[in-house]
Design a protein around this motif. Sequence first.
Motif, PDB file in Angstrom:
ATOM      1  N   SER A   1     -34.072  53.022  32.571  1.00  0.00           N
ATOM      2  CA  SER A   1     -34.195  53.126  31.101  1.00  0.00           C
ATOM      3  C   SER A   1     -33.718  54.467  30.558  1.00  0.00           C
ATOM      4  CB  SER A   1     -35.648  52.892  30.681  1.00  0.00           C
ATOM      5  OG  SER A   1     -36.476  53.902  31.225  1.00  0.00           O
ATOM      6  N   VAL A   2     -33.246  55.335  31.465  1.00  0.00           N
ATOM      7  CA  VAL A   2     -32.697  56.629  31.021  1.00  0.00           C
ATOM      8  C   VAL A   2     -31.228  56.692  31.443  1.00  0.00           C
ATOM      9  CG1 VAL A   2     -34.848  57.963  31.017  1.00  0.00           C
ATOM     10  CG2 VAL A   2     -33.584  57.686  33.159  1.00  0.00           C
ATOM     11  N   ILE A   3     -30.493  57.635  30.857  1.00  0.00           N
ATOM     12  CA  ILE A   3     -29.084  57.791  31.228  1.00  0.00           C
ATOM     13  C   ILE A   3     -28.982  58.159  32.717  1.00  0.00           C
ATOM     14  CG2 ILE A   3     -28.169  58.349  28.948  1.00  0.00           C
ATOM     15  CD1 ILE A   3     -28.504  61.339  29.730  1.00  0.00           C
ATOM     16  N   GLU A   4     -27.818  57.865  33.314  1.00  0.00           N
ATOM     17  CA  GLU A   4     -27.661  58.030  34.766  1.00  0.00           C
ATOM     18  C   GLU A   4     -27.939  59.442  35.248  1.00  0.00           C
ATOM     19  OE1 GLU A   4     -24.020  56.605  36.675  1.00  0.00           O
ATOM     20  OE2 GLU A   4     -24.635  54.618  35.954  1.00  0.00           O
ATOM     21  N   ASP A   5     -27.452  60.428  34.491  1.00  0.00           N
ATOM     22  CA  ASP A   5     -27.642  61.821  34.920  1.00  0.00           C
ATOM     23  C   ASP A   5     -28.823  62.466  34.184  1.00  0.00           C
ATOM     24  OD1 ASP A   5     -26.409  61.761  32.474  1.00  0.00           O
ATOM     25  OD2 ASP A   5     -25.022  63.405  32.890  1.00  0.00           O
ATOM     26  N   PHE A   6     -29.858  61.664  33.947  1.00  0.00           N
ATOM     27  CA  PHE A   6     -31.010  62.158  33.179  1.00  0.00           C
ATOM     28  C   PHE A   6     -31.601  63.455  33.757  1.00  0.00           C
ATOM     29  CE2 PHE A   6     -35.569  62.136  32.056  1.00  0.00           C
ATOM     30  CZ  PHE A   6     -35.462  62.236  30.674  1.00  0.00           C
ATOM     31  N   PRO A   7     -31.908  63.533  35.081  1.00  0.00           N
ATOM     32  CA  PRO A   7     -32.518  64.763  35.579  1.00  0.00           C
ATOM     33  C   PRO A   7     -31.668  66.006  35.282  1.00  0.00           C
ATOM     34  CG  PRO A   7     -32.656  63.048  37.237  1.00  0.00           C
ATOM     35  CD  PRO A   7     -31.773  62.519  36.150  1.00  0.00           C
TER      36      PRO A   7
END
Length: 215
Positions: A191-197
Motif C-alpha cells: 500500500s506504499v510506494i516501492e521505495d517507501f523506506p
Amino acid sequence: MELVSFDLCPFVQRSVITLKCKDVAHKVTYIDLENPPEWFLATSPLGKVPLLKVEGEVLFESAAINEFIDETTGSPLHPVDPLRRAHNRAWIEFASNLIVAQYGCMLAKDKTTYFEAADKRDALLTILEAQLRGGPYFNGSVFALVDAAFAPFYSRQALTEELHPREKLDSFPKCKQWSDTLLAQSYVSSSVIEDFPERFNAYFVASGNFLHNQT
Ligand SMILES: N[C@@H](CCC(=O)N[C@@H](CS)C(=O)NCC(=O)O)C(=O)O
C-alpha cells in the motif's frame, strides 16, 4: 476511482489499503504537497490529501472515503452491528491522533522535544494496548476498516524502531502482535510506494529531525 495522494501520506495509505483489500480497480495521482497544483487547491476543501474522485464528485477525509469505498464495493469491512460500528469509528479517530503523535516524534529536532513527543505517543499506545483483546485484528478474527486506519502507523513505526530504543513496541505486546499481523498482509505491504523506506528516511533526514540525525 482516482485517489489523489502525496507519496508519504499515512492517511492516503488507509484508502489504498481498503482499495487493495477489496480488490477495487483504481488510479493513484501523486501531487507535491509543497507545490500543490492549482486544480488541487481548487478541489480540496482543506488543502489536504487524500481526495477520492468518483462519479463526478470529489470526496475528502480518509474516514469518509474509506466508508464510501467499503459501502459501494464487495462485502463490508466495517462491522454490521451499529454499536460496534460506532465504536470502530471512534477508534479510527483515535488512530488519527496516534498518527499525528507519531509525526510529532519524527519531526522533533532535538532530544528533549523528541522525548516529550514520545511520551505523548506512548500515552496513547498505553490506552490502545488496554483496549486490545485477543486479536489478531482489532475486532478479532476479521480485518476491518479500523485496522486499515491503524496500519499506516505501524508501517512507519517499523521503520523508526531501528533508530532509537524508544521507538520499539516492546512495552506494548498486543500492539506489537497486531502490527506483525497487519504488516504481513499483502494489501498492507503493497500500500506504499516501492521505495517507501528510502523516500521516508530521506524526507526526515532532510528535515533535520532528532531521530534520523542523532550524532
Ligand atoms: N483528517 C485528514 C488528514 C489528512 C492530512 O493531514 N493529510 C496531509 C498529508 S499526510 C495533508 O494533506 N497535509 C497538507 C496540509 O495540511 O496542508 C484525513 O484523515 O484525510
